[in-house]
Design a protein around this motif. Structure first.
Motif, PDB file in Angstrom:
ATOM      1  N   TYR A 186       0.834  -1.203   0.000  1.00  0.00           N
ATOM      2  CA  TYR A 186       0.000   0.000   0.000  1.00  0.00           C
ATOM      3  C   TYR A 186       0.874   1.260   0.000  1.00  0.00           C
ATOM      4  CZ  TYR A 186      -4.603  -2.152   0.616  1.00  0.00           C
ATOM      5  OH  TYR A 186      -5.782  -2.835   0.425  1.00  0.00           O
TER       6      TYR A 186
ATOM      7  N   ASP B 288       2.163   1.693  -3.393  1.00  0.00           N
ATOM      8  CA  ASP B 288       1.076   2.112  -4.279  1.00  0.00           C
ATOM      9  C   ASP B 288       0.891   3.617  -4.240  1.00  0.00           C
ATOM     10  OD1 ASP B 288      -1.506   2.087  -5.725  1.00  0.00           O
ATOM     11  OD2 ASP B 288      -2.347   2.456  -3.746  1.00  0.00           O
TER      12      ASP B 288
ATOM     13  N   TRP C  20       0.720  -4.791  -9.212  1.00  0.00           N
ATOM     14  CA  TRP C  20      -0.448  -5.650  -9.043  1.00  0.00           C
ATOM     15  C   TRP C  20      -0.129  -7.134  -9.217  1.00  0.00           C
ATOM     16  CZ3 TRP C  20      -2.766  -8.656 -12.934  1.00  0.00           C
ATOM     17  CH2 TRP C  20      -2.329  -8.403 -14.248  1.00  0.00           C
TER      18      TRP C  20
ATOM     19  N   CYS D  85      -5.667  -5.831  -1.218  1.00  0.00           N
ATOM     20  CA  CYS D  85      -4.562  -5.036  -1.747  1.00  0.00           C
ATOM     21  C   CYS D  85      -4.336  -5.348  -3.222  1.00  0.00           C
ATOM     22  CB  CYS D  85      -3.298  -5.312  -0.924  1.00  0.00           C
ATOM     23  SG  CYS D  85      -1.834  -4.398  -1.469  1.00  0.00           S
TER      24      CYS D  85
ATOM     25  N   TRP E  48      -7.101  -3.792  -5.315  1.00  0.00           N
ATOM     26  CA  TRP E  48      -6.955  -2.342  -5.447  1.00  0.00           C
ATOM     27  C   TRP E  48      -5.865  -1.991  -6.462  1.00  0.00           C
ATOM     28  CZ3 TRP E  48      -8.995   2.166  -5.133  1.00  0.00           C
ATOM     29  CH2 TRP E  48      -8.188   3.300  -5.136  1.00  0.00           C
TER      30      TRP E  48
ATOM     31  N   ASP F 246      -6.304  -0.041 -10.057  1.00  0.00           N
ATOM     32  CA  ASP F 246      -5.570   1.174 -10.388  1.00  0.00           C
ATOM     33  C   ASP F 246      -4.794   1.018 -11.686  1.00  0.00           C
ATOM     34  OD1 ASP F 246      -4.790   3.903  -9.495  1.00  0.00           O
ATOM     35  OD2 ASP F 246      -2.769   3.034  -9.508  1.00  0.00           O
TER      36      ASP F 246
ATOM     37  N   ALA G 297      -9.269  -7.365 -10.561  1.00  0.00           N
ATOM     38  CA  ALA G 297      -9.694  -6.680  -9.337  1.00  0.00           C
ATOM     39  C   ALA G 297     -10.967  -7.317  -8.771  1.00  0.00           C
ATOM     40  CB  ALA G 297      -9.917  -5.198  -9.604  1.00  0.00           C
TER      41      ALA G 297
ATOM     42  N   TYR H 163     -11.395  -9.019  -5.104  1.00  0.00           N
ATOM     43  CA  TYR H 163     -12.355  -8.503  -4.125  1.00  0.00           C
ATOM     44  C   TYR H 163     -13.329  -9.596  -3.688  1.00  0.00           C
ATOM     45  CZ  TYR H 163     -10.942  -3.734  -5.492  1.00  0.00           C
ATOM     46  OH  TYR H 163     -10.245  -2.578  -5.740  1.00  0.00           O
TER      47      TYR H 163
ATOM     48  N   HIS I 270     -14.732  -3.304   3.604  1.00  0.00           N
ATOM     49  CA  HIS I 270     -13.820  -2.798   2.578  1.00  0.00           C
ATOM     50  C   HIS I 270     -14.089  -3.466   1.226  1.00  0.00           C
ATOM     51  CE1 HIS I 270      -9.298  -2.055   1.445  1.00  0.00           C
ATOM     52  NE2 HIS I 270     -10.115  -1.250   0.802  1.00  0.00           N
TER      53      HIS I 270
ATOM     54  N   ASN J 285     -15.368  -1.595  -2.112  1.00  0.00           N
ATOM     55  CA  ASN J 285     -14.567  -1.535  -3.329  1.00  0.00           C
ATOM     56  C   ASN J 285     -15.292  -2.127  -4.523  1.00  0.00           C
ATOM     57  OD1 ASN J 285     -12.554  -0.373  -1.797  1.00  0.00           O
ATOM     58  ND2 ASN J 285     -10.926  -1.578  -2.716  1.00  0.00           N
TER      59      ASN J 285
ATOM     60  N   GLN K 156     -15.917  -0.027  -7.873  1.00  0.00           N
ATOM     61  CA  GLN K 156     -15.678  -0.545  -9.217  1.00  0.00           C
ATOM     62  C   GLN K 156     -16.925  -0.393 -10.091  1.00  0.00           C
ATOM     63  OE1 GLN K 156     -15.208  -4.871  -9.912  1.00  0.00           O
ATOM     64  NE2 GLN K 156     -13.281  -4.343 -10.915  1.00  0.00           N
TER      65      GLN K 156
ATOM     66  N   TRP L 283      -4.300   1.024   4.363  1.00  0.00           N
ATOM     67  CA  TRP L 283      -5.194   1.234   3.235  1.00  0.00           C
ATOM     68  C   TRP L 283      -6.211   2.332   3.510  1.00  0.00           C
ATOM     69  CZ3 TRP L 283     -10.456   1.012   3.418  1.00  0.00           C
ATOM     70  CH2 TRP L 283     -11.037   0.362   4.506  1.00  0.00           C
TER      71      TRP L 283
END
Length: 416
Positions: A127, A130, A139, A176, A179, A183, A190, A194, A212, A216, A220, A293
């Motif tokens: 993180y 990132d 990633w 992580c 995310w 990005d 992703a 998740y 979280h 997320n 998205q 995060w």
């Protein structure tokens, strides 16, 4: 373009104000060898790299880069750009995991609490990296860590207490990885991460990761232009955050996702109510430390989300005011977020009073924030929107300067 091991070494050394001789004395290693590594004339051994990394306090960044670039590592062939997670492990991520995690337990190997906490430290470190560099260069490595955590869950021997902690940390690593993939524009990866994190969080009864993950998934859905789906995910996140055991600040995040979804759907009254709830929850949050995060969640971030939503609803004056506060409130540590909000502020200026020069200067400042070290699909996509908005004013010198500079920095078309 990713930095070489020599470039990373030079950056880290200079950031700490060390000469080659001073670093050589600290490792210890011949400063001439350090010079050859920095200049790309010699590839360092794994043991030398670990010693230099430790002397610099780099938390594995140098080891990660060395593992990625190792010329002796077999290069796996991936058939298509639609990479699946198991294929990813054979690339950069697999090498980085081997170089940074504790010795991997084979089938029946014993796993201790220290091994699990080392994995948690890697979550924190990724993180932090990132924030500095964006998700593109990280990633794959995070996906590799996540896959390794799953292997530990399935194959290692551990006590029930260690197992519960491992399940929770594995979920955090999947978050992580998701995310970082988002990005980098890898939305399929992703979503997979998740979803895996959500399942593991439920198994571990981890309120924070469950909240979280759901938030997320809502984020998205907003990014992909599906606000109705985003509302469903965000409402589920809101319910999870209300359960006992979570950090008070967690309750802010579902409201921000709801606000953005309502703005995209044109539900202005619902948007306003969600923003009020977000600011109320943030004001009630206590001083307890938050995980890395969640460190982005400040008044400046709330201003940025509200300003972004105002821009999407055509409230340009409101967007200018709020996005300006968001830019001012983000320190250098969050340069990527500042670049994102500067770019949106540029678009807001174009919509508010056609202040073309101010918009061009803001967009150009966003490029300064990126400083050649941040590779983020999210920011690149926003900058492309600024290019479209400013292109009709190319005769303005500030606009021409930005468009020329953006052309030389462009990372290509967005990736889905």
């Amino acid at each position: 373009m990713e930095e070489t091991v020599g470039e990373v070494l030079r950056r880290l050394r200079l950031a700490r104000g060390l000469s080659l001789r001073q670093l050589g004395n600290a490792v210890p290693v011949d400063c001439a060898l350090l010079s050859r590594i920095e200049n790309g004339k010699q590839f360092p051994s794994a043991s030398i790299t670990k010693a230099i990394d430790a002397a610099l306090g780099a938390d594995g960044e140098l080891v990660l880069t060395r593992s990625r670039d190792d010329p002796s590592r077999p290069r796996a062939r991936v058939a298509s750009e639609d990479m699946r997670r198991r294929a990813l492990l054979t690339g950069t991520a697999g090498a980085a995991v081997a170089g940074l995690l504790p010795e991997q337990p084979g089938p029946g190997g014993r796993l201790g609490a220290a091994d699990v906490e080392e994995l948690q430290r890697r979550v924190t470190r990724l993180y932090a990296m990132d924030f500095k560099h964006g998700g593109e260069g990280l990633w794959r490595t995070a996906v590799g860590y996540a896959d390794e955590a799953n292997r530990w869950l399935d194959q290692a021997i551990y006590t029930p207490r260690v197992g519960r902690r491992l399940l929770s940390v594995a979920a955090r690593m999947h978050m992580c990885a998701g995310w970082l993939a988002a990005d980098a524009g890898r939305q399929d990866v992703a979503r997979s991460c998740y979803t895996e994190a959500l399942g593991q969080a439920k198994q571990a009864d981890d309120v924070e990761v469950e909240t979280h993950a759901l938030a997320n998934l809502a984020l998205q859905a907003n990014v992909l232009g599906n606000p109705r789906q985003a509302v469903r995910w965000a409402e589920a996140s809101e319910r999870a955050a209300a359960r006992p055991g979570g950090h008070p600040r967690l309750r802010v995040i579902p409201q921000l996702r709801l606000a953005r979804a309502y703005a995209l759907a044109g539900r202005r009254a619902d948007f306003e109510q969600a923003m009020v709830r977000a600011r109320t929850h943030l004001g009630r949050a206590d001083g307890r430390p938050v995980e890395r995060w969640c460190s982005f969640l400040t008044e400046a971030e709330v201003d940025g989300i509200e300003g972004t939503s105002a821009l999407e609803m055509g409230q340009h004056a409101r967007a200018v005011r709020l996005l300006g506060r968001a830019v001012d409130g983000h320190a250098d540590e969050y340069a990527r977020s500042r670049a994102l909000y500067r770019t949106r502020l540029a678009c807001a200026n174009l919509g508010a009073d056609r202040d073309v020069e101010a918009a061009a200067r803001l967009a150009d400042s966003a490029l300064d924030d990126l400083a050649g070290t941040v590779d983020s699909w999210r920011v690149a996509r926003e900058l492309d929107l600024a290019v479209v908005g400013l292109a009709p004013y190319r005769s303005v010198p500030a606009v021409e300067a930005f468009l020329t500079r953006r052309g030389s920095h462009s990372s290509g078309a967005p990736r889905g």
